[in-house]
Structure formats: structure tokens, C-alpha cells
Design a protein around this motif. Structure first.
Motif, PDB file in Angstrom:
ATOM      1  N   ARG A  27      -5.715  -9.242 -17.905  1.00 22.74           N
ATOM      2  CA  ARG A  27      -4.636  -8.251 -17.809  1.00 22.74           C
ATOM      3  C   ARG A  27      -4.420  -7.888 -16.346  1.00 22.74           C
ATOM      4  O   ARG A  27      -5.369  -7.536 -15.646  1.00 22.74           O
ATOM      5  CB  ARG A  27      -4.989  -7.010 -18.603  1.00 22.74           C
ATOM      6  CG  ARG A  27      -4.887  -7.195 -20.119  1.00 22.74           C
ATOM      7  CD  ARG A  27      -5.060  -5.868 -20.826  1.00 22.74           C
ATOM      8  NE  ARG A  27      -6.386  -5.292 -20.614  1.00 22.74           N
ATOM      9  CZ  ARG A  27      -6.639  -3.991 -20.598  1.00 22.74           C
ATOM     10  NH1 ARG A  27      -5.653  -3.136 -20.748  1.00 22.74           N
ATOM     11  NH2 ARG A  27      -7.860  -3.556 -20.426  1.00 22.74           N
ATOM     12  N   PRO A  28      -3.189  -8.041 -15.844  1.00 18.45           N
ATOM     13  CA  PRO A  28      -2.910  -7.735 -14.435  1.00 18.45           C
ATOM     14  C   PRO A  28      -3.352  -6.328 -14.076  1.00 18.45           C
ATOM     15  O   PRO A  28      -3.302  -5.410 -14.890  1.00 18.45           O
ATOM     16  CB  PRO A  28      -1.401  -7.893 -14.329  1.00 18.45           C
ATOM     17  CG  PRO A  28      -1.040  -8.818 -15.449  1.00 18.45           C
ATOM     18  CD  PRO A  28      -1.982  -8.487 -16.563  1.00 18.45           C
ATOM     19  N   VAL A  29      -3.790  -6.187 -12.845  1.00 15.42           N
ATOM     20  CA  VAL A  29      -4.217  -4.884 -12.334  1.00 15.42           C
ATOM     21  C   VAL A  29      -3.295  -4.518 -11.182  1.00 15.42           C
ATOM     22  O   VAL A  29      -3.155  -5.278 -10.223  1.00 15.42           O
ATOM     23  CB  VAL A  29      -5.679  -4.916 -11.866  1.00 15.42           C
ATOM     24  CG1 VAL A  29      -6.086  -3.548 -11.321  1.00 15.42           C
ATOM     25  CG2 VAL A  29      -6.593  -5.345 -13.007  1.00 15.42           C
ATOM     26  N   SER A  30      -2.681  -3.363 -11.267  1.00 12.70           N
ATOM     27  CA  SER A  30      -1.799  -2.892 -10.203  1.00 12.70           C
ATOM     28  C   SER A  30      -2.509  -1.813  -9.396  1.00 12.70           C
ATOM     29  O   SER A  30      -3.296  -1.023  -9.930  1.00 12.70           O
ATOM     30  CB  SER A  30      -0.500  -2.337 -10.795  1.00 12.70           C
ATOM     31  OG  SER A  30       0.226  -3.355 -11.446  1.00 12.70           O
ATOM     32  N   PHE A  31      -2.227  -1.789  -8.108  1.00 11.30           N
ATOM     33  CA  PHE A  31      -2.839  -0.810  -7.205  1.00 11.30           C
ATOM     34  C   PHE A  31      -1.751   0.044  -6.564  1.00 11.30           C
ATOM     35  O   PHE A  31      -0.613  -0.389  -6.382  1.00 11.30           O
ATOM     36  CB  PHE A  31      -3.640  -1.513  -6.113  1.00 11.30           C
ATOM     37  CG  PHE A  31      -4.669  -2.479  -6.639  1.00 11.30           C
ATOM     38  CD1 PHE A  31      -5.861  -2.024  -7.154  1.00 11.30           C
ATOM     39  CD2 PHE A  31      -4.423  -3.854  -6.633  1.00 11.30           C
ATOM     40  CE1 PHE A  31      -6.812  -2.912  -7.646  1.00 11.30           C
ATOM     41  CE2 PHE A  31      -5.360  -4.736  -7.116  1.00 11.30           C
ATOM     42  CZ  PHE A  31      -6.563  -4.280  -7.641  1.00 11.30           C
ATOM     43  N   GLY A  32      -2.148   1.255  -6.222  1.00  9.11           N
ATOM     44  CA  GLY A  32      -1.219   2.158  -5.555  1.00  9.11           C
ATOM     45  C   GLY A  32      -1.774   2.600  -4.222  1.00  9.11           C
ATOM     46  O   GLY A  32      -2.903   2.266  -3.844  1.00  9.11           O
ATOM     47  N   PRO A  33      -1.024   3.375  -3.503  1.00  9.33           N
ATOM     48  CA  PRO A  33      -1.538   3.897  -2.230  1.00  9.33           C
ATOM     49  C   PRO A  33      -2.649   4.909  -2.485  1.00  9.33           C
ATOM     50  O   PRO A  33      -2.800   5.432  -3.589  1.00  9.33           O
ATOM     51  CB  PRO A  33      -0.305   4.553  -1.616  1.00  9.33           C
ATOM     52  CG  PRO A  33       0.569   4.902  -2.777  1.00  9.33           C
ATOM     53  CD  PRO A  33       0.339   3.821  -3.803  1.00  9.33           C
ATOM     54  N   GLY A  34      -3.439   5.190  -1.482  1.00  8.02           N
ATOM     55  CA  GLY A  34      -4.520   6.160  -1.620  1.00  8.02           C
ATOM     56  C   GLY A  34      -5.708   5.595  -2.392  1.00  8.02           C
ATOM     57  O   GLY A  34      -6.104   4.447  -2.219  1.00  8.02           O
ATOM     58  N   PHE A  35      -6.231   6.397  -3.314  1.00 10.96           N
ATOM     59  CA  PHE A  35      -7.461   6.066  -4.017  1.00 10.96           C
ATOM     60  C   PHE A  35      -7.188   5.205  -5.253  1.00 10.96           C
ATOM     61  O   PHE A  35      -6.299   5.500  -6.048  1.00 10.96           O
ATOM     62  CB  PHE A  35      -8.179   7.348  -4.429  1.00 10.96           C
ATOM     63  CG  PHE A  35      -9.445   7.130  -5.182  1.00 10.96           C
ATOM     64  CD1 PHE A  35     -10.622   6.793  -4.523  1.00 10.96           C
ATOM     65  CD2 PHE A  35      -9.480   7.251  -6.573  1.00 10.96           C
ATOM     66  CE1 PHE A  35     -11.792   6.603  -5.234  1.00 10.96           C
ATOM     67  CE2 PHE A  35     -10.642   7.045  -7.281  1.00 10.96           C
ATOM     68  CZ  PHE A  35     -11.811   6.717  -6.616  1.00 10.96           C
TER      69      PHE A  35
END
Length: 578
Positions: free
Chosen positions: A13-21
Motif C-alpha cells: 500500500r503506497p505511503v504518502s508523506f507530508g511536511p514536518g513530522f
């Protein structure tokens, strides 16, 4: 910033990341007992997949995935736009890039008609886009490596020395890359490390030379000078012999002539010996005849004649006067004969003596030529010996020049090192205010986590910038890991605004292993605050039981949880066992 990691297999399952933590959290499945482990569920595999898409090598643990045909795609920001890099685990010599049109001008020189780029070109692009590193690394160049820089922002090991990415990292490599991340003149470290290597080599040669451990060509200068003088003297002697050498064109003919002359002289001397004996006899006979006349030979004859008259008839005997006259005639004829023979022999002896003298001179001349000259083969051998002596002189001169060049090069290295050290000291002095700010930030982080001082210092030695981290507390495992956390956060905070840092930092769960829960809570809060304050991104993997309740219940932690990994085959990061 990293935005998303996906795969060609639906189980992942794809994992998305965001800014910060951002955190990938490992949980136990419902109903699991305390005997179940949160480890081996693929948290590290996720980081390894990201690292692989960023030009890293394939981890051994992922080899089964390569055989099954897996590939991963990483979406990230680069050159002011977002692109996706896809890399097959099997082979993996090229990556396929999906990018918007505005990046065509930057990438067209590196991608082929299928939008594929080689791993080496991809590394260069990452160095340029993430670290502003505009040079291609060369093998053995001791230069900055984009991949080594990335290893400072993607930590899969909790090394005791934060200044290194692995314990075995050479000092010059860690110093260069830390200097680059701190925006110092890393080339000074490179140049000094090269000179230090040269200096060590020259010192080793000098020690081996003194101990006679090297070939004869490399020996102390006094010993070579002595050998050169002796070799030059030998060459001069051989040169003189060659120049004074008289070649006899037909030595065998001269020897035959000498033999013939010697044989003739032998015969002449034998004849001379016979003639001398005859001369002595003839001379003695003449002397005896003269003595007989002086002694009264006539009286003896008269007496003899008287006796004969008594025995013979008087008529049968002639008169004494006739007999005496005959006797005198015979004796006179004999003297004349002897005198003539004596004169002839003496004349013949004189001629023979003259011939002997001439032949003796001729033979001595032949022998002198044979003694002074020699055959062509002998001259050739002498010339070969001279050539070998000349080659030996050249060899010793070359060795002497090499030893002198070595000493000169060693002195040159010493001077260059001194000059570069001064230049490094000037660069350090020029950047002292900035480094003091870095050290102050690191100290504040350690104070916040442990209430103790921590220093990050920089000084100059023979390898250039020497960085040191000190914390005024016992070096326990937890403190060591928090030193690493604070150092990496300091580099991220200081380098993001100067384009010497990619603006993201990734830590595997090992960074938090063995850390007291209070420091874990303080560390995670520090991470969130630092990332948000500088506009950076932090990604980590953790086990849920290592997260204090004060943090796990916080909104920022819950919002930053990008994936929960369970200790089941389907719940793992890949959705399958391998």
C-alpha cells in the motif's frame, strides 16, 4: 521533500508523506500476546526502498523481492518541481523518470528516449538538486559523494559517532562531508588528506630505506654517492683501456712468424756453437805447431832419422836435408790451411751473429705487438664490460636522483601542508561566528533533552577541519542515540536554508532503541518543532510501545502517523512475506 513511495505490487500500500513530522508505526495485531514482536514487519524495508530509489544499493534482505520482479517508485520534489523515479529491484542499472514539462530543460541531457536515466547520472542529479553539488564524483578522487551526503540524512544505523555514517568511514570522508553540510570549504580537507597520504607514503619509504627493506635502487644518499664514485672510477679505467687497445688483425699469422724466427734462431745458434768449437780447435792446433818448432822439432827428427839409418840400408833412405825440407813444407801447408779455415769460420760467425741479432729484433717486435694488442673478440668483451659499467653509473645516478627527488617531494608536501593548514585556519576563522551558532543550537537541543551541555567544536589539524562532539554526561546508549538525533537535526536546521541539505531527515527505529521514555518524548517534540520551524520534513519508524503516552495521544503525532504496520503477514509494510 519526499511525497510518496509505491510499488508495482498491489500488496504494497503506497505511503504518502507530508511536511514536518512523519512516522511509520509498528503495532501488535488485536489479540496478539506480548510474545509477538513488532520487529521484522518491514519498517526498515520501507526506508531501504526509499534509499534504493535515491540511487542506493539494494539491501541484501530485499534480494527475494528482486527475484519476484518488484520495483518501487518514489515521488519527490527536485529542481522546484515534483517528479517520480521508478527503479526495478532486479538489474536496476537505470531508473525511469516521470516529470512535468518544466523539467525537460534540466533533464533532457540525462534521459534517453524512454525517459530512463543511468544510476550514475541520477546520483549527479540528486547531488545537484538536493545539495547544490555541481560536480561529478571521480573514482579515487576523494571528492564529495551525493550518496554519502544522503547517508547523513537517511540513517538506518545508530552509530556511536554522529560524525560518521558507519564506524569504518575514513576520517577524511567524514570530515569532508560534514564540512560540506556545514557549508565550509570541504576542498581543503580533500587536498590536505591527499597530502597527508603522500606524506605517509614518503615517510614509509624513508623508514624502509633506512632499514634496507627496499630494492637497492632506493638507498640512503651517502651510500649511493659512494657507489657512484666507485662506478665512475671503474668506467674511466675501462674507457682508457678501450681507447688504448691495439687490435692485431692476424694474431695467428704473427704467432706463426714468431715461431719460424725462433726456430731459425735456434738453428743459427746451433751452427754458431759448432763453428766456435772448430775455431777453438784450429786456433789451438796453430798454437801447438808454433810451440813444437820453438821446442826443437828438427832435432827430434834428426834423432829419429839416425835411428832409422841403423835399421835400414843407407841407399834406401834419403838425405836428412830432404826429409827436413819435406817436413817444413808439410807443416807450412797445414798452418796455411788452418789459418784459412780459421779466417773463414770467423767471417761466417760474424755474418751469423749479425743475422741472429736481426732475427732477434724481428722476433721481439712480433712479441711486443702480440703483447700490446689483442683479438677483436677481446676488444668486444672489453667494450661490453665498459657498457655495463656505463649502465651501472647511469643506474646509480638515476637512483641518486630519485632519492633526491623523493626528499624534495617530501619537503614540498610539508610546505604545501603548512600552507593549506593556514588557509584552513583562515576559512575556519571566517566562519567562526556561524559555527558558534551551530554549536549553540546543538547545545540547546542537548539541554532540552537531558539538561546537560553539549558542544560541537571545529579546529584545524593535518587533515583539515576536525569536528568533535562532547556531552557532559555518561556516554550511555540512550545519550549516544540522542546525540545522533541532535546532530542530524542541527545539520538539517542549519543546512536547509543554505541549500546544502535536502530539507528532509529519515531515522530508523534503532535511533530510539534504549532511550528513556522521557527523552523519547522530548526528542520527538524537538523533531516536530525543528522541522516546522525551518520548513523541513522528518520521517521515522517506531514501535508503538517505545512511544510515551504523552506523545502518542498528541494530535500532531496522530496526524503525522502515515502508516500503521501490524505484526501479521498481510499487515506488514509489503503486505506479503519474503
Amino acid at each position: 521533500m519526499l511525497r510518496r513511495i509505491s510499488s508495482n505490487f498491489d500488496s504494497f500500500r503506497p505511503v504518502s508523506f507530508g511536511p514536518g513530522f512523519n512516522v511509520i508505526l509498528a503495532e501488535m495485531a488485536p489479540g496478539a500476546s506480548e510474545k509477538h514482536s513488532r520487529n521484522a514487519r518491514g519498517k526498515t524495508t520501507l526506508i531501504q526502498a526509499i534509499n534504493y530509489c535515491l540511487g542506493g544499493t539494494l539491501a541484501k534482505s530485499m534480494a527475494p523481492l528482486a527475484a519476484a520482479g518488484w520495483s518501487f517508485s518514489l515521488e519527490l520534489d527536485l529542481f522546484g518541481s515534483t517528479l517520480t523515479a521508478t527503479r526495478n529491484l532486479k538489474g536496476g542499472n537505470k531508473l525511469r523518470l516521470d516529470y512535468p514539462g518544466e523539467l525537460s530543460g534540466v533533464l533532457h541531457a540525462y534521459v534517453d528516449e524512454n525517459s530512463a536515466v543511468t544510476v550514475e547520472d541520477w546520483k549527479f542529479l540528486l547531488g545537484l538538486g538536493l545539495f547544490s553539488l555541481d560536480r561529478v564524483g571521480e573514482s579515487g578522487d576523494r571528492g564529495i559523494s551525493p550518496r554519502t551526503l544522503l547517508s547523513y540524512v537517511i540513517r538506518t544505523e545508530a552509530v556511536k559517532d554522529p560524525l560518521k555514517i558507519i564506524p569504518q568511514q575514513p576520517a577524511w570522508s567524514s570530515r569532508e562531508h560534514v564540512a560540506y553540510l556545514l557549508n565550509l570549504n570541504w576542498e581543503l580537507v580533500r587536498d590536505l588528506s591527499r597530502l597527508e597520504e603522500d606524506s605517509d607514503t614518503y615517510k614509509a619509504i624513508a623508514r624502509a630505506t633506512k632499514k634496507s627493506l627496499l630494492p637497492r635502487a632506493l638507498r640512503p644518499e651517502p651510500e649511493l654517492m659512494l657507489e657512484l664514485v666507485e662506478a665512475q672510477r671503474t668506467l674511466a679505467e675501462l674507457t682508457s683501456r678501450v681507447q688504448g687497445f691495439q687490435v692485431v688483425e692476424d694474431p695467428d699469422g704473427l704467432i706463426s712468424r714468431a715461431d719460424r724466427v725462433t726456430e731459425e734462431l735456434k738453428e743459427l745458434r746451433n751452427d754458431a756453437l759448432v763453428d766456435r768449437r772448430m775455431i777453438e780447435l784450429y786456433a789451438e792446433s796453430i798454437e801447438n805447431e808454433q810451440g813444437s818448432e820453438d821446442a826443437g822439432v828438427g832435432e827430434v827428427v834428426a834423432e829419429l832419422y839416425g835411428e832409422m839409418q841403423r835399421a835400414f840400408n843407407p841407399e834406401a833412405l834419403q838425405s836428412f836435408e830432404k826429409v827436413e825440407a819435406f817436413h817444413h813444407q808439410v807443416m807450412g801447408n797445414r798452418r796455411r790451411f788452418l789459418s784459412a779455415e780459421l779466417e773463414r769460420l770467423r767471417g761466417q760467425q760474424a755474418e751469423r751473429d749479425e743475422k741472429i741479432r736481426a732475427l732477434t729484433v724481428s722476433r721481439n717486435s712480433i712479441l711486443a705487438v702480440l703483447d700490446a694488442g689483442g683479438a677483436l673478440e677481446e676488444l668486444s668483451a672489453l667494450q661490453n664490460e665498459r657498457a655495463q659499467a656505463a649502465a651501472h653509473v647511469t643506474e646509480v645516478e638515476t637512483a641518486l636522483n630519485n632519492v633526491r627527488d623523493l626528499a624534495e617531494a617530501q619537503e614540498g608536501v610539508r610546505v604545501q601542508k603548512a600552507q593549506l593548514r593556514q588557509e584552513t585556519a583562515r576559512d575556519l576563522s571566517a566562519n567562526r561566528q556561524k559555527l558558534d551558532a551551530v554549536a549553540a543550537r546543538f547545545d540547546r537541543m542537548m539541554q532540552e533533552l537531558y539538561g546537560v551541555s553539549g558542544v560541537l567544536t571545529a579546529e584545524v589539524d593535518d587533515l583539515g577541519f576536525k569536528f568533535t562532539i562532547r556531552v557532559s554526561t555518561s556516554a550511555s546508549g540512550g545519550v549516544t542515540r540522542m546525540q545522533l538525533l541532535c546532530f542530524d537535526l542541527t545539520l538539517m536546521a542549519e543546512g536547509t536554508g543554505e541549500n546544502h541539505h535536502p530539507g528532509f531527515l529519515i531515522h530508523d527505529s534503532v535511533v530510539f532503541d534504549g532511550v528513556d521514555p522521557r527523552q523519547v518524548a522530548a526528542g520527538l517534540s524537538l523533531v516536530r518543532e525543528t522541522a516546522e520551524s525551518v520548513g523541513a520534513q522528518y520521517i521515522c519508524t517506531m514501535n508503538s510501545n517505545d512511544v510515551p503516552a504523552s506523545v502518542s495521544d498528541a494530535d500532531w503525532f496522530i496526524e503525522g502517523t502515515r502508516r500503521i504496520v501490524l505484526d501479521t503477514e498481510e499487515g506488514g509494510i509489503l503486505g506479503t512475506s519474503f
